[in-house]
Write an enzyme that holds these catalytic residues in place. Sequence first.
Site, mmCIF file in Angstrom:
data_model
loop_
_atom_site.group_PDB
_atom_site.id
_atom_site.type_symbol
_atom_site.label_atom_id
_atom_site.label_comp_id
_atom_site.label_asym_id
_atom_site.label_seq_id
_atom_site.Cartn_x
_atom_site.Cartn_y
_atom_site.Cartn_z
ATOM 1 N N TYR A 166 -4.245 4.406 6.277
ATOM 2 C CA TYR A 166 -4.808 3.484 7.274
ATOM 3 C C TYR A 166 -6.123 4.032 7.824
ATOM 4 O O TYR A 166 -7.062 3.282 8.081
ATOM 5 C CB TYR A 166 -3.816 3.254 8.423
ATOM 6 C CG TYR A 166 -2.657 2.366 8.041
ATOM 7 C CD1 TYR A 166 -2.782 0.980 8.052
ATOM 8 C CD2 TYR A 166 -1.435 2.905 7.660
ATOM 9 C CE1 TYR A 166 -1.732 0.161 7.695
ATOM 10 C CE2 TYR A 166 -0.374 2.096 7.298
ATOM 11 C CZ TYR A 166 -0.525 0.716 7.317
ATOM 12 O OH TYR A 166 0.528 -0.086 6.951
ATOM 13 N N LYS A 176 0.848 -1.184 0.000
ATOM 14 C CA LYS A 176 0.000 0.000 0.000
ATOM 15 C C LYS A 176 0.884 1.234 0.000
ATOM 16 O O LYS A 176 1.996 1.136 0.503
ATOM 17 C CB LYS A 176 -0.959 0.022 1.194
ATOM 18 C CG LYS A 176 -0.394 -0.333 2.583
ATOM 19 C CD LYS A 176 0.765 0.384 3.180
ATOM 20 C CE LYS A 176 0.739 1.850 3.409
ATOM 21 N NZ LYS A 176 2.011 2.312 4.065
HETATM 22 P P1 NAD Z 1 12.469 1.028 2.198
HETATM 23 O O1 NAD Z 1 13.070 2.306 1.764
HETATM 24 O O2 NAD Z 1 12.937 0.438 3.489
HETATM 25 O O3 NAD Z 1 12.661 -0.070 1.086
HETATM 26 C C1 NAD Z 1 12.410 0.197 -0.282
HETATM 27 C C2 NAD Z 1 13.178 -0.775 -1.141
HETATM 28 O O4 NAD Z 1 12.956 -0.431 -2.508
HETATM 29 C C3 NAD Z 1 14.694 -0.720 -0.896
HETATM 30 O O5 NAD Z 1 15.214 -2.016 -0.855
HETATM 31 C C4 NAD Z 1 15.214 0.037 -2.119
HETATM 32 O O6 NAD Z 1 16.529 -0.356 -2.472
HETATM 33 C C5 NAD Z 1 14.220 -0.404 -3.188
HETATM 34 N N1 NAD Z 1 14.161 0.509 -4.327
HETATM 35 C C6 NAD Z 1 14.038 0.119 -5.603
HETATM 36 N N2 NAD Z 1 14.062 1.150 -6.429
HETATM 37 C C7 NAD Z 1 14.177 2.251 -5.665
HETATM 38 C C8 NAD Z 1 14.252 3.634 -5.968
HETATM 39 N N3 NAD Z 1 14.185 4.097 -7.227
HETATM 40 N N4 NAD Z 1 14.359 4.487 -4.927
HETATM 41 C C9 NAD Z 1 14.395 4.050 -3.655
HETATM 42 N N5 NAD Z 1 14.344 2.730 -3.326
HETATM 43 C C10 NAD Z 1 14.234 1.847 -4.333
HETATM 44 O O7 NAD Z 1 10.894 1.256 2.232
HETATM 45 P P2 NAD Z 1 9.822 0.343 2.958
HETATM 46 O O8 NAD Z 1 9.516 0.909 4.284
HETATM 47 O O9 NAD Z 1 10.228 -1.081 2.873
HETATM 48 O O10 NAD Z 1 8.522 0.607 2.037
HETATM 49 C C11 NAD Z 1 8.348 -0.035 0.803
HETATM 50 C C12 NAD Z 1 6.832 -0.142 0.486
HETATM 51 O O11 NAD Z 1 6.214 -0.894 1.502
HETATM 52 C C13 NAD Z 1 6.098 1.193 0.426
HETATM 53 O O12 NAD Z 1 5.122 1.157 -0.569
HETATM 54 C C14 NAD Z 1 5.442 1.303 1.797
HETATM 55 O O13 NAD Z 1 4.276 2.089 1.805
HETATM 56 C C15 NAD Z 1 5.144 -0.149 2.081
HETATM 57 N N6 NAD Z 1 5.079 -0.448 3.529
HETATM 58 C C16 NAD Z 1 4.017 -1.106 3.993
HETATM 59 C C17 NAD Z 1 3.930 -1.400 5.339
HETATM 60 C C18 NAD Z 1 2.763 -2.176 5.866
HETATM 61 O O14 NAD Z 1 2.637 -2.303 7.066
HETATM 62 N N7 NAD Z 1 1.919 -2.731 5.016
HETATM 63 C C19 NAD Z 1 4.936 -1.011 6.201
HETATM 64 C C20 NAD Z 1 6.037 -0.337 5.684
HETATM 65 C C21 NAD Z 1 6.097 -0.056 4.339
#
Ligand code: NAD
Length: 373
Positions: A223, A138
């Site tokens: 949320y 999401k």
């Molecule tokens: P994060 O920054 O920790 O991880 C993102 C990942 O994407 C990294 O491994 C990064 O290397 C990669 N990536 C690929 N292309 C990229 C680019 N062009 N720029 C930046 N990063 C790139 O982020 P996250 O917290 O893991 O969030 C990722 C997704 O998950 C988002 O859509 C977020 O909303 C979602 N999320 C959902 C929940 C949930 O509880 N459902 C919780 C946290 C995050």
Amino acid sequence: MNSRRDFLQKIGVSALALHLAPLVGWANNTTNNEKTYDGKVLRVAIMGLGSYGTRVAEAMQSCTKAKLVGVISGTPSKVKAWQSKYGIPEKNCYNYENFDNIKNNPDIDAVYVITPNGLHHDQVIRIAKAGKHAISEKPMSVNAQQGQEMVDACKKAGVKLLVGYRMHFEPKTLEVIRMRQAGEFGKIMFFQGQCGFTIGDPTQWRLNKQLAGGGAIMDIGIYAINGSRYMTGEEPIWVTAQETKTDHEKFKEGVDETIQFQFGFPSGAVASCLSTYNMNNLDRFFLDGGKGFAELQPSTGYGPIQGRTHKGELTQPITTHQTVQMDEMAGIIFENKKPIVPVDGEEAVKDLKIIDAIYLAVKTGKKVDIKLS
Ligand code: NAD
């Protein structure tokens, strides 16, 4: 905590019990979950090995019906580390350039996209074209038009599109929904959703309009939006919204810091919500009806979720959300199971239409009608 026996009596014999094994030290006869399940296992590749991807991978180790078998990443060192930690074979490792080749890999059923929001649209469409089921984090994309394109692409390719709405499987949340459906709160009059945290590093993608699609609403306010729908059981028909910004350096044009928004529902019920990247201690849902109330606090964090109603504390079991979600998604994909609250692309498009309407209400200062069907 109650004795193990009381605890098991309380939860009864259910699929949920399997997910509790790692949490209650009840693993003696289920150390190898696969032994107790001989149905089809959803073989998943995770795209984006960041902080949430890491959490999902850990949680999937306790899954019964789903298994992490592949990765898609732009960072070779992370791929190596995940390969050795999760036993992922070289042939199931891809990068962002070559992952279309996944279409030739019969050992992967689905790809779980856990990258920045602004990338989900193109990545999911490529996955659909490769003939694999897609699970998107999401928000599913950054506006309703993109979301609809994703739904259409998956439909055309004959694959499922699901979204990581983990709260739709959370036991206390589901109990409140059950009580509401049973009329235990009476006529629903009001919902309040408060969602926020203080965001750190100003250079992170969450504060980059292109990658995030917006600000707090996209990340955490969603949320309260989604929650207002599953808690009231209605779809909003109008929204008003007001934005406040205290830090124009950190929260640039198009990146919202704090938005308060209000919904009206067909029954006459109303909602009042707060979404922010600039306040802590905000993770609370409150539902009020003519005969009673429900309060969840924390309401959407990783857990434990806590809550009470006019009848007392909610005592449903604590689960690892991502473990349950992935097992349930395997059932949705392979057995056409229907979750109590949908987690499909159409459900996500509704949230995106509401987000579009909230931004329009902020921009115009006017009450905006919402049409979800
Ligand atoms: P994060 O920054 O920790 O991880 C993102 C990942 O994407 C990294 O491994 C990064 O290397 C990669 N990536 C690929 N292309 C990229 C680019 N062009 N720029 C930046 N990063 C790139 O982020 P996250 O917290 O893991 O969030 C990722 C997704 O998950 C988002 O859509 C977020 O909303 C979602 N999320 C959902 C929940 C949930 O509880 N459902 C919780 C946290 C995050």
